[in-house]
Write an enzyme that holds these catalytic residues in place. Structure first.
Site, PDB file in Angstrom:
ATOM      1  N   ARG A 189      12.880   3.077   0.404  1.00 34.47           N
ATOM      2  CA  ARG A 189      12.853   3.578  -0.835  1.00 34.47           C
ATOM      3  C   ARG A 189      14.180   4.291  -1.199  1.00 34.47           C
ATOM      4  O   ARG A 189      14.832   4.702  -0.204  1.00 34.47           O
ATOM      5  CB  ARG A 189      11.672   4.903  -1.048  1.00 34.47           C
ATOM      6  CG  ARG A 189      10.254   4.630  -0.592  1.00 34.47           C
ATOM      7  CD  ARG A 189       9.498   5.879  -0.902  1.00 34.47           C
ATOM      8  NE  ARG A 189       7.990   5.518  -0.486  1.00 34.47           N
ATOM      9  CZ  ARG A 189       7.305   5.166   0.766  1.00 34.47           C
ATOM     10  NH1 ARG A 189       8.021   5.683   1.632  1.00 34.47           N
ATOM     11  NH2 ARG A 189       6.004   4.845   0.947  1.00 34.47           N
TER      12      ARG A 189
ATOM     13  N   LYS B 205       7.476   9.688   2.205  1.00 32.28           N
ATOM     14  CA  LYS B 205       6.406  10.515   1.273  1.00 32.28           C
ATOM     15  C   LYS B 205       5.586  11.404   2.179  1.00 32.28           C
ATOM     16  O   LYS B 205       5.302  11.220   3.354  1.00 32.28           O
ATOM     17  CB  LYS B 205       5.405   9.661   0.494  1.00 32.28           C
ATOM     18  CG  LYS B 205       6.170   8.611  -0.752  1.00 32.28           C
ATOM     19  CD  LYS B 205       5.235   7.913  -1.540  1.00 32.28           C
ATOM     20  CE  LYS B 205       6.027   7.236  -2.541  1.00 32.28           C
ATOM     21  NZ  LYS B 205       5.052   6.791  -3.533  1.00 32.28           N
TER      22      LYS B 205
ATOM     23  N   HIS C  10      13.681  -0.507  -6.202  1.00 37.04           N
ATOM     24  CA  HIS C  10      12.166  -1.145  -5.589  1.00 37.04           C
ATOM     25  C   HIS C  10      12.205  -2.651  -5.675  1.00 37.04           C
ATOM     26  O   HIS C  10      11.177  -2.800  -5.058  1.00 37.04           O
ATOM     27  CB  HIS C  10      11.212  -0.343  -6.589  1.00 37.04           C
ATOM     28  CG  HIS C  10      10.110   0.538  -5.868  1.00 37.04           C
ATOM     29  ND1 HIS C  10      10.373   1.605  -5.052  1.00 37.04           N
ATOM     30  CD2 HIS C  10       8.998   0.328  -5.433  1.00 37.04           C
ATOM     31  CE1 HIS C  10       9.523   1.981  -4.418  1.00 37.04           C
ATOM     32  NE2 HIS C  10       8.474   1.193  -4.766  1.00 37.04           N
TER      33      HIS C  10
ATOM     34  N   ARG D 236      13.079  -3.509  -2.351  1.00 35.49           N
ATOM     35  CA  ARG D 236      11.920  -3.229  -1.370  1.00 35.49           C
ATOM     36  C   ARG D 236      10.873  -4.212  -1.505  1.00 35.49           C
ATOM     37  O   ARG D 236      10.399  -4.539  -0.311  1.00 35.49           O
ATOM     38  CB  ARG D 236      11.490  -1.531  -1.705  1.00 35.49           C
ATOM     39  CG  ARG D 236      10.400  -1.348  -0.828  1.00 35.49           C
ATOM     40  CD  ARG D 236      10.325   0.215  -1.162  1.00 35.49           C
ATOM     41  NE  ARG D 236       8.637   0.688  -0.712  1.00 35.49           N
ATOM     42  CZ  ARG D 236       8.563   1.118   0.558  1.00 35.49           C
ATOM     43  NH1 ARG D 236       9.440   1.363   1.405  1.00 35.49           N
ATOM     44  NH2 ARG D 236       7.233   1.736   0.712  1.00 35.49           N
TER      45      ARG D 236
ATOM     46  N   HIS E 111       3.800   2.530   4.443  1.00 40.31           N
ATOM     47  CA  HIS E 111       2.474   2.716   3.895  1.00 40.31           C
ATOM     48  C   HIS E 111       1.453   3.309   4.990  1.00 40.31           C
ATOM     49  O   HIS E 111       1.195   2.833   5.943  1.00 40.31           O
ATOM     50  CB  HIS E 111       1.970   1.370   3.490  1.00 40.31           C
ATOM     51  CG  HIS E 111       2.638   0.696   2.320  1.00 40.31           C
ATOM     52  ND1 HIS E 111       2.790  -0.574   1.973  1.00 40.31           N
ATOM     53  CD2 HIS E 111       3.490   1.218   1.046  1.00 40.31           C
ATOM     54  CE1 HIS E 111       3.469  -0.842   0.959  1.00 40.31           C
ATOM     55  NE2 HIS E 111       4.116   0.419   0.446  1.00 40.31           N
TER      56      HIS E 111
END
Length: 304
Positions: free
Chosen positions: A148, A176, A249, A252, A275
């Site tokens: 990211r 994240k 993005h 990505r 993820h």
């Protein structure tokens, strides 16, 4: 403060302290619940125990009249988890939202660039200039690692030096929710970062009033922001003659799509992207299937 507001604050304190949710996530829950409690209070409801599935259904119907389905779905999640907490804590006899489901969202395929388009973008920066070397390092890192933009802009010099000295190593990205992962750097990204560290970063660092550990610097010697990184990519795409709307993005998405097109395992791509669930990564398989359909339609004599 009435009983509804007290229940809301108890819930927000719970998700912040016990579940460790990110500050932005807690803030989103607070906004959603503020709207929901306003809806309940306008109907004379003053405590969680008075809420029935009827009120929740009406709230969702009202939202659906003027909000995007993604926004409605987020509100439903906030309301459901709030009522679940209240039921578990004895603030209400039951969970009236237990049977309420968020609206089904349209599955939008991520926009992936072709390999040729990515190559043209990566070749766009002028590597004879200081800022061009920095831009090349940024773009190669974004595509080479699938990171990211916030993860790349958050890198420090120490985060990459070990990977540069050890070809079998990788760089640690902070993702994240404070979760980190190690991803391979790749030879092209390693070469671009090395050139930037030797030939460009010292010159950019001279403009700073104080030392910074940041890897990517702006012309004032401070850490490069996400907004500036976005502008770098926009300039590179324009220089590459690409008219499509390109964002960090996009690189990505392209990283993931090109890996799967090349035969990479879905679980590996999941780990590289950071993820938490493989279901999030599976959307990229739809992209590759769509690509196969296009190739089949164009190449097979009986496809059309």
């Amino acid at each position: 403060m009435n009983a509804l507001e007290q229940a809301r604050d108890d819930y927000l304190n719970h998700v912040r302290a016990e579940r460790g949710l990110a500050t932005n996530t807690v803030a989103a829950y607070r906004r959603d619940l503020a709207r929901y409690l306003g809806f309940l209070e306008a109907r004379g409801i003053r405590s969680v125990g008075e809420v029935t599935p009827v009120e929740i259904t009406e709230f969702i119907r009202e939202l659906s009249a003027g909000q995007a389905r993604s926004s409605v779905a987020r509100h439903v999640v906030s309301v459901r988890t709030f009522h679940q907490f209240c039921a578990e804590e004895g603030l209400a006899p039951s969970n009236p939202a237990a049977e309420v489901s968020p609206p089904k969202l349209e599955q939008r395929l991520p926009k992936a660039l072709s390999v040729d388009e990515v190559s043209r973008i990566l070749d766009a920066p002028d590597r004879t200039e200081v800022t061009g070397l920095r831009d090349a390092a940024l773009l190669e890192l974004l595509y080479g690692t699938g990171a990211r933009v916030s993860e790349v802009c958050g890198l420090d010099v120490d985060d990459v030096t070990a990977a540069l000295s050890d070809p079998d190593g990788g760089i640690r990205l902070l993702g994240k929710g404070g979760k980190d992962r190690v991803v391979p750097l790749g030879s092209y990204a390693a070469k671009a970062v090395s050139a930037y560290l030797v030939r460009a970063r010292p010159a950019l660092a001279q403009a700073a009033r104080r030392h910074t550990p940041a890897l990517l610097l702006n012309q004032r010697g401070a850490r490069l922001s996400r907004q500036s990184a976005w502008a770098v990519l926009q300039r590179a795409a324009e220089g590459a003659g690409i008219d499509a709307d390109v964002s960090p993005h996009s690189l990505r998405h392209s990283f993931a799509t090109h890996l799967l097109d090349g035969g990479a395992d879905l679980r590996v791509v999941q780990e590289l992207l950071g993820h938490s669930s493989v279901a999030t990564t599976q959307i990229y398989t739809l992209v590759t299937i769509e690509h196969l359909r296009e190739v089949h339609a164009a190449a097979h004599p009986r496809a059309r």
